[in-house]
Design a protein around this motif. Sequence first.
Motif, short mmCIF file in Angstrom:
data_model
loop_
_atom_site.label_atom_id
_atom_site.label_comp_id
_atom_site.label_asym_id
_atom_site.label_seq_id
_atom_site.Cartn_x
_atom_site.Cartn_y
_atom_site.Cartn_z
N THR A 96 0.83 -1.19 0.00
CA THR A 96 0.00 0.00 0.00
C THR A 96 0.87 1.25 0.00
O THR A 96 1.95 1.27 0.59
CB THR A 96 -0.92 0.03 1.23
OG1 THR A 96 -1.64 1.26 1.23
CG2 THR A 96 -0.14 -0.09 2.53
N ARG A 97 0.40 2.31 -0.66
CA ARG A 97 1.10 3.59 -0.64
C ARG A 97 0.70 4.43 0.57
O ARG A 97 1.22 5.52 0.76
CB ARG A 97 0.78 4.38 -1.92
CG ARG A 97 1.24 3.71 -3.21
CD ARG A 97 0.87 4.57 -4.41
NE ARG A 97 1.27 3.98 -5.67
CZ ARG A 97 0.52 3.14 -6.37
NH1 ARG A 97 -0.66 2.76 -5.90
NH2 ARG A 97 0.94 2.63 -7.52
N GLN A 98 -0.23 3.95 1.38
CA GLN A 98 -0.78 4.76 2.46
C GLN A 98 0.12 4.84 3.68
O GLN A 98 -0.05 5.72 4.51
CB GLN A 98 -2.15 4.22 2.88
CG GLN A 98 -3.22 4.34 1.83
CD GLN A 98 -4.58 3.90 2.35
OE1 GLN A 98 -4.78 3.72 3.55
NE2 GLN A 98 -5.51 3.71 1.43
N ALA A 121 4.14 -1.51 -5.59
CA ALA A 121 3.04 -0.66 -5.13
C ALA A 121 1.76 -1.04 -5.86
O ALA A 121 1.73 -1.10 -7.09
CB ALA A 121 3.37 0.81 -5.36
N GLU A 123 -2.78 -0.84 -5.02
CA GLU A 123 -3.87 -0.61 -4.08
C GLU A 123 -5.05 -1.52 -4.40
O GLU A 123 -5.29 -1.86 -5.56
CB GLU A 123 -4.33 0.85 -4.13
CG GLU A 123 -3.26 1.85 -3.73
CD GLU A 123 -2.83 1.73 -2.28
OE1 GLU A 123 -3.56 1.12 -1.47
OE2 GLU A 123 -1.76 2.25 -1.94
N GLU A 125 -8.22 -4.32 -2.23
CA GLU A 125 -8.41 -5.24 -1.13
C GLU A 125 -7.54 -6.48 -1.33
O GLU A 125 -7.18 -6.86 -2.45
CB GLU A 125 -9.88 -5.62 -1.01
CG GLU A 125 -10.76 -4.46 -0.59
CD GLU A 125 -12.12 -4.90 -0.12
OE1 GLU A 125 -12.47 -6.09 -0.31
OE2 GLU A 125 -12.83 -4.06 0.47
N ARG A 139 -1.73 -4.75 3.92
CA ARG A 139 -2.87 -3.86 4.15
C ARG A 139 -2.76 -3.25 5.54
O ARG A 139 -2.25 -3.89 6.47
CB ARG A 139 -4.18 -4.65 4.03
CG ARG A 139 -4.41 -5.23 2.66
CD ARG A 139 -4.82 -4.16 1.65
NE ARG A 139 -6.22 -3.78 1.84
CZ ARG A 139 -6.75 -2.65 1.39
NH1 ARG A 139 -6.00 -1.75 0.78
NH2 ARG A 139 -8.04 -2.39 1.57
N SER A 143 -9.15 -0.76 7.08
CA SER A 143 -9.40 -1.72 5.99
C SER A 143 -8.78 -3.08 6.31
O SER A 143 -9.40 -4.13 6.09
CB SER A 143 -8.85 -1.19 4.67
OG SER A 143 -9.48 0.01 4.30
#
Length: 291
Positions: A96-98, A121, A123, A125, A139, A143
């Motif tokens: 994830t990039r988050q 990278a 995104e 589920e 993740r 989420s």
Amino acid sequence: MTYRAGWIHYTNVAPILDALVLPPGVTAVTGVPTEMNAALLGGRVDIANISAVEFIRHADRLEALPDFSVAVLGPVYSVNLFHTVPLERLRRVALTRQSAMSVALLRVLLRERGLTPTLEAAEGEAETLLAQGYDGVLRIGDSALREWYRLVGPLTPETTMTALPHVGRGVTVTDLAEEWFRLTGHPFTFAVWAYRRENPPPPELVRAMREARREGLGHLAGVAARHGQKLDLPARVVQHYLWNFRYHLEAPDRLGLSEFAALAEPGHAPLRFGPQPGAGRGTLAPSGAGP
């Protein structure tokens, strides 16, 4: 002059932020970890609960509140590697990039195991990305918590909350904080409340944050019930999730933070913390440095 706060308002900080009443002269915005990291470093906000790895990487510029953290001793349930093969057979992992923090932790854990899968990278589920050919998916946050429960739930009244399941529908969920504990025996600190050294928060804001934390931790069942409804999760699961967290950056949390800093960012500048109430300023030296 307005003092600007940047909050990463995942469920794991609800016991601090839900009841927070900002004092006059303070405003707040919200975003995901990578957004708030960039906002603090770019001067768009003055304080943020940022990823601990960004605090470490920019220790020459930042200072942190001495008694606020998002840390756990053991499983966290919301920083998960979903995978369909044993860890030793991972080939492609979607990141994830988050969250720079979780990516850095995964890199450390893989390196300590001698594993070198391709990290990409992507995104989406976990089950969707696994179906697209990845054999591992990282993740984070709410989420990740929902997706973990979707795989392993529903929990029955007989389920012990100290031994929750981690396998479902052919997918294994490896909790990165639990892996860190197995590796080091220390808590893992995911986030601190950091600010640029030249612009510390007003005392009124810090007092309000401490009061909100007391309120949230004193009414954890209510916090869990509200957020369980938002997440469509049982309140008992969310309450178990929240009572795992360590929100005070105590000595064991700083020890784990120091060990992670040495592994993830060797040679980092000393980590600096503002004064404890009634105490002087503190510095946490890099591993291998003097006292």
